[in-house]
Design an enzyme around this catalytic site. Structure first.
Site, PDB file in Angstrom:
ATOM      1  N   CYS A 153       0.823  -1.208   0.000  1.00  0.00           N
ATOM      2  CA  CYS A 153       0.000   0.000   0.000  1.00  0.00           C
ATOM      3  C   CYS A 153       0.856   1.257   0.000  1.00  0.00           C
ATOM      4  O   CYS A 153       0.369   2.337  -0.353  1.00  0.00           O
ATOM      5  CB  CYS A 153      -0.969  -0.004   1.180  1.00  0.00           C
ATOM      6  SG  CYS A 153      -0.169  -0.170   2.777  1.00  0.00           S
ATOM      7  N   HIS A 154       2.138   1.132   0.347  1.00  0.00           N
ATOM      8  CA  HIS A 154       3.032   2.291   0.325  1.00  0.00           C
ATOM      9  C   HIS A 154       3.247   2.808  -1.102  1.00  0.00           C
ATOM     10  O   HIS A 154       3.685   3.931  -1.289  1.00  0.00           O
ATOM     11  CB  HIS A 154       4.380   1.953   0.985  1.00  0.00           C
ATOM     12  CG  HIS A 154       5.148   0.878   0.296  1.00  0.00           C
ATOM     13  ND1 HIS A 154       4.921  -0.466   0.545  1.00  0.00           N
ATOM     14  CD2 HIS A 154       6.121   0.925  -0.639  1.00  0.00           C
ATOM     15  CE1 HIS A 154       5.737  -1.192  -0.201  1.00  0.00           C
ATOM     16  NE2 HIS A 154       6.472  -0.370  -0.932  1.00  0.00           N
ATOM     17  N   GLU A 180      12.957   1.239  -2.897  1.00  0.00           N
ATOM     18  CA  GLU A 180      12.579   0.644  -4.182  1.00  0.00           C
ATOM     19  C   GLU A 180      13.101   1.462  -5.351  1.00  0.00           C
ATOM     20  O   GLU A 180      13.488   0.901  -6.379  1.00  0.00           O
ATOM     21  CB  GLU A 180      11.064   0.494  -4.259  1.00  0.00           C
ATOM     22  CG  GLU A 180      10.537  -0.537  -3.289  1.00  0.00           C
ATOM     23  CD  GLU A 180       9.029  -0.755  -3.390  1.00  0.00           C
ATOM     24  OE1 GLU A 180       8.398  -0.278  -4.359  1.00  0.00           O
ATOM     25  OE2 GLU A 180       8.485  -1.426  -2.495  1.00  0.00           O
TER      26      GLU A 180
END
Length: 183
Positions: A153-154, A180
């Protein structure tokens, strides 16, 4: 004392007396509580959520038979370590989605479709799940995601590109997105 706990843990597991196993692991975003049922990983919680409160909630919502039993969570802990080391982009651990229902669960099931290092807006997620007007409901689904990090959800941002909220706090969301992006 530790040896006694390991023996009790093994005996409880062998007798099927543990409905929810848990452990805590260190991570770059702080200590994470991991909890699993026999079906799979059911909860990942940040320290900001108060681990004791999370365990009490699990005891009420799932079963009072909650025990610190790290072995059941070895695979999840390993996959999280690999994720934070940038050697894993997708989680393979079995998930138990029983803490979510209805539209929230639908949104959470689609969150892993957002690729590592990518983001989507709340609006895009609403369109993806077939309800383009449900932008706020998507935000609620993300805010109540019981499996943050693992169910990403980030990676969901406001339409204007700003972060929005996050169950682990904005520092954690920023850190995950930076991790990421650096891969």
């Amino acid at each position: 004392m530790a040896a006694l706990h390991r023996r009790l843990e093994a005996a409880a597991q062998a007798e099927g007396l543990v409905d929810v196993a848990y452990t805590t692991v260190d991570s770059p975003v702080g200590p994470l509580l991991l909890a699993a049922t026999p079906r799979g990983l059911v909860r990942v919680a940040y320290a900001i959520e108060d681990h004791d409160s999370v365990l009490e909630d699990l005891a009420v919502r799932l079963s009072p038979r909650v025990l610190r039993a790290p072995k059941r969570l070895d695979a999840a802990a390993r996959e999280l370590d690999e994720y934070f080391a940038r050697t894993r982009e997708r989680f393979d651990v079995e998930l138990d989605l029983s803490l979510s229902r209805g539209f929230r669960r639908l949104v959470q099931q689609h969150l892993p479709e957002i690729g590592y290092g990518q983001t989507r807006s709340y609006r895009q997620m609403a369109e993806l799940v077939g309800n383009p007007k449900a932008v706020r409901a998507v935000g609620t689904a993300c805010a109540t995601n019981p499996l943050p990090v693992v169910v990403p959800c980030h990676r969901v941002l406001r339409t204007d590109g700003t972060l929005g909220g996050y169950i682990g706090g904005l520092e954690a969301k920023t850190a995950l997105l930076a991790l990421e992006a650096a891969a």
